[in-house]
Write a protein that holds these residues in place. Structure first.
Motif, PDB file in Angstrom:
ATOM      1  N   TRP A  95       0.823  -1.213   0.000  1.00 33.56           N
ATOM      2  CA  TRP A  95       0.000   0.000   0.000  1.00 33.56           C
ATOM      3  C   TRP A  95       0.856   1.262   0.000  1.00 33.56           C
ATOM      4  O   TRP A  95       0.572   2.222  -0.720  1.00 33.56           O
ATOM      5  CB  TRP A  95      -0.943   0.009   1.204  1.00 33.56           C
ATOM      6  CG  TRP A  95      -2.214  -0.746   0.993  1.00 33.56           C
ATOM      7  CD1 TRP A  95      -2.671  -1.810   1.720  1.00 33.56           C
ATOM      8  CD2 TRP A  95      -3.202  -0.512  -0.017  1.00 33.56           C
ATOM      9  NE1 TRP A  95      -3.875  -2.250   1.228  1.00 33.56           N
ATOM     10  CE2 TRP A  95      -4.236  -1.468   0.160  1.00 33.56           C
ATOM     11  CE3 TRP A  95      -3.326   0.413  -1.054  1.00 33.56           C
ATOM     12  CZ2 TRP A  95      -5.360  -1.521  -0.666  1.00 33.56           C
ATOM     13  CZ3 TRP A  95      -4.450   0.362  -1.879  1.00 33.56           C
ATOM     14  CH2 TRP A  95      -5.441  -0.595  -1.672  1.00 33.56           C
TER      15      TRP A  95
ATOM     16  N   THR B  70      -9.553   8.060   4.599  1.00 36.54           N
ATOM     17  CA  THR B  70      -9.166   7.358   5.827  1.00 36.54           C
ATOM     18  C   THR B  70     -10.338   7.235   6.783  1.00 36.54           C
ATOM     19  O   THR B  70     -10.559   6.178   7.389  1.00 36.54           O
ATOM     20  CB  THR B  70      -8.009   8.104   6.522  1.00 36.54           C
ATOM     21  OG1 THR B  70      -6.927   8.259   5.601  1.00 36.54           O
ATOM     22  CG2 THR B  70      -7.523   7.337   7.750  1.00 36.54           C
TER      23      THR B  70
ATOM     24  N   LEU C  78     -12.765   4.641   5.304  1.00 34.83           N
ATOM     25  CA  LEU C  78     -12.235   3.277   5.379  1.00 34.83           C
ATOM     26  C   LEU C  78     -12.188   2.785   6.815  1.00 34.83           C
ATOM     27  O   LEU C  78     -12.411   1.595   7.084  1.00 34.83           O
ATOM     28  CB  LEU C  78     -10.835   3.241   4.762  1.00 34.83           C
ATOM     29  CG  LEU C  78     -10.289   1.866   4.356  1.00 34.83           C
ATOM     30  CD1 LEU C  78     -11.230   1.185   3.372  1.00 34.83           C
ATOM     31  CD2 LEU C  78      -8.902   2.023   3.729  1.00 34.83           C
TER      32      LEU C  78
ATOM     33  N   LEU D 287     -15.715   1.633   7.524  1.00 30.27           N
ATOM     34  CA  LEU D 287     -16.110   0.437   6.790  1.00 30.27           C
ATOM     35  C   LEU D 287     -15.301  -0.802   7.184  1.00 30.27           C
ATOM     36  O   LEU D 287     -15.858  -1.887   7.346  1.00 30.27           O
ATOM     37  CB  LEU D 287     -15.949   0.686   5.284  1.00 30.27           C
ATOM     38  CG  LEU D 287     -16.876   1.739   4.665  1.00 30.27           C
ATOM     39  CD1 LEU D 287     -16.496   1.988   3.221  1.00 30.27           C
ATOM     40  CD2 LEU D 287     -18.331   1.297   4.767  1.00 30.27           C
ATOM     41  N   ALA D 288     -13.989  -0.641   7.349  1.00 28.83           N
ATOM     42  CA  ALA D 288     -13.118  -1.804   7.593  1.00 28.83           C
ATOM     43  C   ALA D 288     -12.947  -2.125   9.067  1.00 28.83           C
ATOM     44  O   ALA D 288     -12.794  -3.293   9.433  1.00 28.83           O
ATOM     45  CB  ALA D 288     -11.753  -1.567   6.947  1.00 28.83           C
ATOM     46  N   LEU D 289     -12.953  -1.099   9.911  1.00 27.06           N
ATOM     47  CA  LEU D 289     -12.690  -1.313  11.333  1.00 27.06           C
ATOM     48  C   LEU D 289     -13.920  -1.115  12.210  1.00 27.06           C
ATOM     49  O   LEU D 289     -13.865  -1.379  13.408  1.00 27.06           O
ATOM     50  CB  LEU D 289     -11.578  -0.369  11.809  1.00 27.06           C
ATOM     51  CG  LEU D 289     -10.226  -0.493  11.094  1.00 27.06           C
ATOM     52  CD1 LEU D 289      -9.254   0.547  11.635  1.00 27.06           C
ATOM     53  CD2 LEU D 289      -9.662  -1.890  11.255  1.00 27.06           C
TER      54      LEU D 289
ATOM     55  N   ALA E 117      -5.462   3.305   3.232  1.00 25.02           N
ATOM     56  CA  ALA E 117      -5.352   1.874   3.503  1.00 25.02           C
ATOM     57  C   ALA E 117      -4.147   1.574   4.388  1.00 25.02           C
ATOM     58  O   ALA E 117      -4.214   0.736   5.296  1.00 25.02           O
ATOM     59  CB  ALA E 117      -5.246   1.101   2.187  1.00 25.02           C
TER      60      ALA E 117
ATOM     61  N   VAL F  91      -5.215   2.551   7.951  1.00 24.67           N
ATOM     62  CA  VAL F  91      -6.253   1.712   8.553  1.00 24.67           C
ATOM     63  C   VAL F  91      -5.765   0.285   8.788  1.00 24.67           C
ATOM     64  O   VAL F  91      -5.945  -0.277   9.878  1.00 24.67           O
ATOM     65  CB  VAL F  91      -7.514   1.724   7.662  1.00 24.67           C
ATOM     66  CG1 VAL F  91      -8.517   0.674   8.132  1.00 24.67           C
ATOM     67  CG2 VAL F  91      -8.153   3.118   7.674  1.00 24.67           C
ATOM     68  N   TRP F  92      -5.120  -0.321   7.789  1.00 25.91           N
ATOM     69  CA  TRP F  92      -4.706  -1.715   7.944  1.00 25.91           C
ATOM     70  C   TRP F  92      -3.460  -1.861   8.812  1.00 25.91           C
ATOM     71  O   TRP F  92      -3.096  -2.976   9.189  1.00 25.91           O
ATOM     72  CB  TRP F  92      -4.514  -2.369   6.575  1.00 25.91           C
ATOM     73  CG  TRP F  92      -5.783  -3.025   6.118  1.00 25.91           C
ATOM     74  CD1 TRP F  92      -6.336  -4.170   6.610  1.00 25.91           C
ATOM     75  CD2 TRP F  92      -6.696  -2.543   5.132  1.00 25.91           C
ATOM     76  NE1 TRP F  92      -7.531  -4.451   5.980  1.00 25.91           N
ATOM     77  CE2 TRP F  92      -7.776  -3.462   5.059  1.00 25.91           C
ATOM     78  CE3 TRP F  92      -6.709  -1.443   4.282  1.00 25.91           C
ATOM     79  CZ2 TRP F  92      -8.834  -3.296   4.181  1.00 25.91           C
ATOM     80  CZ3 TRP F  92      -7.776  -1.274   3.411  1.00 25.91           C
ATOM     81  CH2 TRP F  92      -8.819  -2.198   3.374  1.00 25.91           C
TER      82      TRP F  92
ATOM     83  N   ARG G  73      -3.922  -2.842  13.491  1.00 27.94           N
ATOM     84  CA  ARG G  73      -3.738  -4.060  14.302  1.00 27.94           C
ATOM     85  C   ARG G  73      -2.289  -4.233  14.712  1.00 27.94           C
ATOM     86  O   ARG G  73      -1.982  -4.479  15.888  1.00 27.94           O
ATOM     87  CB  ARG G  73      -4.202  -5.297  13.521  1.00 27.94           C
ATOM     88  CG  ARG G  73      -4.017  -6.599  14.329  1.00 27.94           C
ATOM     89  CD  ARG G  73      -4.284  -7.834  13.501  1.00 27.94           C
ATOM     90  NE  ARG G  73      -3.284  -8.091  12.501  1.00 27.94           N
ATOM     91  CZ  ARG G  73      -2.118  -8.707  12.739  1.00 27.94           C
ATOM     92  NH1 ARG G  73      -1.803  -9.089  13.975  1.00 27.94           N
ATOM     93  NH2 ARG G  73      -1.260  -8.916  11.759  1.00 27.94           N
TER      94      ARG G  73
END
Length: 309
Positions: free
Chosen positions: A75, A106, A109, A112-114, A166, A169-170, A173
């Motif tokens: 990314w 951001t 996302l 939506l993703a987290l 991305a 956000v990714w 973790r």
């Protein structure tokens, strides 16, 4: 108090990125864009590796973790290549799309993703910051050059915005399971060969010899600033904020980048700042304040959450 200060570190990252405007005047435009991105990340990864070696003991990361670092590397490589090439193909006003779209992408996302919570206060603050930044950019670049750049350049800039969103956000973790420093380090380390390969293609296609790139105080200083300041320090500071608050809150600090660039331009390049800049800067600052204070309680009382596989 300590957590609140760490949550503000992404503002420092945006300040360092804003400084790239002044650094560009030192002459790093002599380096092809993708090659410059590769040099930047190579210097940044080296700097971060030294910091990790001093700060953290050796770890045995799981395959899942290495896959996560690799995804982040992809990314961030996409982000840098598309941003540098897209900027080269567009006008300054069109290039500001990265600044405007990245925080919005951001925030979206993250939701939506987290599953991050999108409150009215955060939405309102983000819109205020967006409007203020738009006014700042319009006063600085004007709108008369919109549409003058290549359409492919604009597409690349939009992709760059999504790519950094991305990456932010990714990375959450890994940042919270290990640390901001380790996540920034290993993602940049794995991105280095990807960008080196892209740079080799660029040099071959443009028939540019690496030895032909001038080695001057300006180019060396620019690469060092980009590598150490705008990559190693800034990427660590950006992810450090993600340790303490959600990605949507961190994203709003990205709006500060053009303001810092304009102020530094006025200080070091004697450029003028008009009333539009002041008005837009105030509105942007209010928007940032609204978003950050919406999470002030959680940022001030919660330590970074870490999980163990």
């Amino acid at each position: 108090m300590r957590s609140s200060l760490f949550a503000l570190l992404p503002l420092g990252a945006s300040a360092l990125w804003g400084g790239m405007y002044v650094v560009s005047k030192w002459g790093f435009d002599a380096i092809p864009p993708v090659t410059l991105a590769a040099l930047r990340v190579a210097v940044g990864a080296t700097t971060l590796l030294v910091a990790v070696a001093i700060t953290y003991p050796a770890r045995d990361f799981s395959r899942r973790d290495w896959r996560g670092f690799t995804v982040l590397a992809v990314w961030v490589s996409v982000t840098l290549v598309t941003q540098f090439v897209g900027t080269d193909l567009t006008t300054a006003s069109e290039g500001s799309l990265v600044t405007v779209l990245t925080p919005v992408a951001t925030l979206a996302l993250g939701v939506l993703a987290l599953g991050e919570r999108l409150t009215r206060r955060k939405t309102g603050g983000m819109l205020l910051a967006l409007v203020g930044t738009g006014v700042v950019l319009a006063s600085r670049y004007g709108l008369d050059s919109l549409g003058a750049g290549a359409a492919s350049g604009i597409v690349l800039l939009v992709l760059a915005s999504v790519g950094w969103a991305a990456y932010t956000v990714w990375g959450k973790r890994l940042v919270r399971e290990y640390s901001a420093l380790e996540t920034a380090t290993y993602s940049s380390l794995l991105a280095t060969p990807l960008l080196a390969a892209a740079a080799a293609v660029e040099l071959a296609v443009t028939d540019t010899a690496l030895a032909s790139i001038p080695i001057t105080a300006g180019t060396v200083g620019a690469v060092l600033y980009l590598g150490v300041g705008a990559t190693a320090v800034a990427w660590y500071a950006w992810y450090k904020g993600v340790e303490y608050v959600d990605t949507g809150t961190v994203a709003v600090y990205f709006f500060a980048q053009p303001v810092v660039g304009a102020v530094l331009g006025a200080v070091f390049l004697r450029e003028t700042l008009g009333l539009g800049f002041v008005a837009g800067g105030v509105v942007m600052a209010v928007g940032i304040y609204v978003v950050t204070t919406a999470n002030a309680q959680s940022a001030g009382t919660n330590e970074p959450q870490r999980t163990v596989d």
